[in-house]
Design a protein around this motif. Structure first.
Motif, short mmCIF file in Angstrom:
data_model
loop_
_atom_site.label_atom_id
_atom_site.label_comp_id
_atom_site.label_asym_id
_atom_site.label_seq_id
_atom_site.Cartn_x
_atom_site.Cartn_y
_atom_site.Cartn_z
N ASP A 55 0.82 -1.21 0.00
CA ASP A 55 0.00 0.00 0.00
C ASP A 55 0.85 1.26 0.00
OD1 ASP A 55 -2.40 -1.38 -0.06
OD2 ASP A 55 -2.48 -1.55 2.12
N HIS A 56 2.15 1.12 -0.24
CA HIS A 56 3.08 2.25 -0.25
C HIS A 56 3.43 2.60 -1.70
CE1 HIS A 56 6.31 4.80 1.36
NE2 HIS A 56 6.97 4.41 0.28
N ILE A 57 3.51 3.90 -1.99
CA ILE A 57 3.90 4.36 -3.32
C ILE A 57 5.09 5.30 -3.19
CG2 ILE A 57 2.18 6.24 -3.29
CD1 ILE A 57 1.95 5.84 -6.38
N ASP A 58 6.08 5.11 -4.06
CA ASP A 58 7.24 6.00 -4.17
C ASP A 58 7.18 6.67 -5.53
OD1 ASP A 58 8.92 5.60 -1.74
OD2 ASP A 58 8.88 3.52 -2.43
N TYR A 59 7.50 7.97 -5.55
CA TYR A 59 7.49 8.76 -6.78
C TYR A 59 8.89 9.29 -7.05
CZ TYR A 59 2.44 9.37 -5.92
OH TYR A 59 1.09 9.19 -5.70
N TRP A 60 9.28 9.31 -8.32
CA TRP A 60 10.49 9.95 -8.79
C TRP A 60 10.07 10.89 -9.91
CZ3 TRP A 60 10.15 4.86 -7.44
CH2 TRP A 60 10.99 4.44 -6.43
N ASP A 61 9.99 12.18 -9.59
CA ASP A 61 9.53 13.16 -10.56
C ASP A 61 10.63 13.42 -11.59
OD1 ASP A 61 7.21 15.20 -10.98
OD2 ASP A 61 9.09 16.32 -11.32
N ASP A 62 10.21 13.71 -12.82
CA ASP A 62 11.16 13.98 -13.89
C ASP A 62 12.03 15.20 -13.60
OD1 ASP A 62 10.20 11.80 -15.33
OD2 ASP A 62 8.86 13.02 -16.57
#
Length: 105
Positions: A55-62
């Motif tokens: 249920d965890h989300i990691d984001y790497w923005d451009d």
């Protein structure tokens, strides 16, 4: 390896559009592990990749920043905001609650 498990027949359960109660921030989680976030009238304000583990989300923005969040059913806690699966009962409740709070635009 990505934490996203997708096939064309069975997309990841969190793929789709997530919106704030006022619909001003709209984040689409794409099946290919990318996201596209619109803010107000600005389409694609933020784009990048994401990975979901449980249920965890990691984001790497451009643009270089990172963020994370967590899902609780049809609610996503991310960046100090609550996002709702678009059209879900949780989204409908949040929109009604917001509308009855007496605020006007």
């Amino acid at each position: 390896m990505s934490g996203i498990s997708t096939t064309e027949a069975t997309p990841h359960p969190y793929v789709g559009m997530w919106v704030t109660a006022d619909n001003q921030i709209r984040q689409e989680l794409l099946a290919n592990g990318r996201y596209d976030e619109a803010r107000g009238q600005r389409d694609s304000a933020y784009t990048g990749r994401y990975e979901v583990t449980g249920d965890h989300i990691d984001y790497w923005d451009d643009s270089g920043f990172t963020a994370d969040g967590r899902f609780e059913g049809d609610v996503l806690h991310h960046g100090g905001y609550l996002f709702y699966r678009e059209g879900s009962a949780a989204h409908q409740r949040a929109a009604v609650t917001r509308g009855s709070s007496g605020s006007s635009s």
